[in-house]
Scaffold this motif. Sequence first.
Motif: not given
Lengths: 249, 249, 249
Positions: B7-12, B14, B32-35, B37
């Motif tokens: 659920d990190f979004g960006s840029p974590y 990476a 996905s990194h958009e779960f 939060r």
Amino acid sequence: MITLSSDFGSPYPAAMKGVILQQSEARLVDVSHEFPRQDVRAAAFWLREVLPHFPPAVHLVVVDPGVGTDRKALAVRAGDHAIVAPDNGVALPAAHSLADDIEVFELDAENPASATFHGRDVFAPWAAIIHDAGVDALAVIDGVTPTDDYAIERFPDPVLNAGSAEGEVLVVDDFGNVITNIPGHVLADKDVLRVGDLQVPVGHTFAAVGIGAKVVTVGSHGNVELAVNRGRGDEAFSLDPGDRVELSW
Amino acid sequence: MITLSSDFGSPYPAAMKGVILQQSEARLVDVSHEFPRQDVRAAAFWLREVLPHFPPAVHLVVVDPGVGTDRKALAVRAGDHAIVAPDNGVALPAAHSLADDIEVFELDAENPASATFHGRDVFAPWAAIIHDAGVDALAVIDGVTPTDDYAIERFPDPVLNAGSAEGEVLVVDDFGNVITNIPGHVLADKDVLRVGDLQVPVGHTFAAVGIGAKVVTVGSHGNVELAVNRGRGDEAFSLDPGDRVELSW
Amino acid sequence: MITLSSDFGSPYPAAMKGVILQQSEARLVDVSHEFPRQDVRAAAFWLREVLPHFPPAVHLVVVDPGVGTDRKALAVRAGDHAIVAPDNGVALPAAHSLADDIEVFELDAENPASATFHGRDVFAPWAAIIHDAGVDALAVIDGVTPTDDYAIERFPDPVLNAGSAEGEVLVVDDFGNVITNIPGHVLADKDVLRVGDLQVPVGHTFAAVGIGAKVVTVGSHGNVELAVNRGRGDEAFSLDPGDRVELSW
């Protein structure tokens, strides 16, 4: 390996990938394409935090509010890494974080196809060339010239006093955590301090406080971070990038 | 192959990729990194839907509202797959969906570099280690200990009656489709039913109704979904995750 | 190489990737999964801009407002490339941009597992099959049938007069730049023109005007673009996709 970073959102990064893949077999890894638009400081901060976790790579970075002006295109060698970026300072904090020895080169960038998309027409082709030639060979690639005239993004210095620290918000992350320029060591041995007029507990982790409560902590970047356990610090503290922060104790 | 979910979004994310690539040649695929939060239930739902489509892989999952607490780090072996995740239940529904035989292991996670970024400092390194050792070797990796004390995220059970079904909204997808916990078979042989007080047609597809019209359908996950043809079901039905849904006929 | 494009957001694209990776070793590259939802024209525009930068590849495209209807599944061969997409016209502008010789095939798509997720159950498996068979072999793959009955998305033609040009907004990019269907050559030799009633300078780049000022320029796609230097053109000009634009001089 070529990493890609930009403030492009979608789908412009794909054009850069296509251009690279036309000329190189490099592995591609996205760092982020969601950097705050045209915000050189925020990108410089995130790159400094993230790039040192990577193995040797060419890092393509395009946050470029000066696209179409005569700002130079640069390649910065930092140890076994190279960062290809516009000459606006964005690459330097990460370069210094990657290695002690850095060298800066100007990249020949005459007559790009587009005046508004140098990421695709200038920086992506150069990233592929440097990747395939090897970072060690940077200095001898045709069109690469050493330079000592380049911009450096500098983060503002905090003011540290005996009973207070004054700084500012560098970035807000996607969780809403407010990341300041104040070094984490000011929190050592403190259980509570004031953020402006607010008494806030100091915690080693977000979960040091109840759900929904404010906490001051040291983020993974080593700076003071203003957060809410399972909530958004930016909303709770009403703070945005560039805002002034005063801690006192 | 290592898949990454957070659920990190960006840029974590990476930073996690860099850490993995420092030690492994694994192919990386983002799930996905958009779960949503800090929403363990939503992540557990999506992983259960998506991971079974993958070939054998190590699945790195970091939705971790308890970061910095003493919740354990786990590896769950599910057939030829392994899921590396915090011990908050997020991995179990997917594991049971991947295989009948699952084994749960605690991962040694002493002294991570950061108290707030275990994704980078605990889970990513473990994903790389398990990938390179092979899922079959999980039990014999140093620092891996079998455990039968672990959390399980359980989705709420719907109540199915002769003329109605009561459930709740599990997640809303990016199209605005409202995905409930009510099994799709309740729609069999029905042309119309009531959602609360609203008469809504039952359709095999979104396009069973006119553009902009509401429809009740069975989503690709097999559950009842409340949707609008070419529109957003969440807005049309005024429903959010966790809201109660009553169907009657 | 298989590229992936959709309006799915997250995490549905991962299910398509898993399905492909179950049957193929293909390299996967995301073009975008953030195309405007259900907007065939916008996707067609972006694909025409981006795909020609790629080396030969199979391009999986799923923007599919007609999912579940009897619209066909297509593979369009364009030179060494193939585009796998629903028969709604989305693939054709890119195909014609990739190659002069195109061939269109219908793909057998009986009995998909889901009525609402053909991206996963129809298009992704076909992309893997075509990738592994090779684009040259398209015509002889079982289940592939030539067709000359297919939809074509056509962009609206601008009206070019001696002292004016009338067109419309095709898309707004993530920077807020307003991309029209008016060809860039109308700006040649002009320093200023009117957008509606507004006098706006013509610039070769965004930076031709001061920060925050409006500018009319030619985007990297060759069309007239209405922008603000370091700001958002869509807000400054109050223009959205589909809106009418009149330039005069």
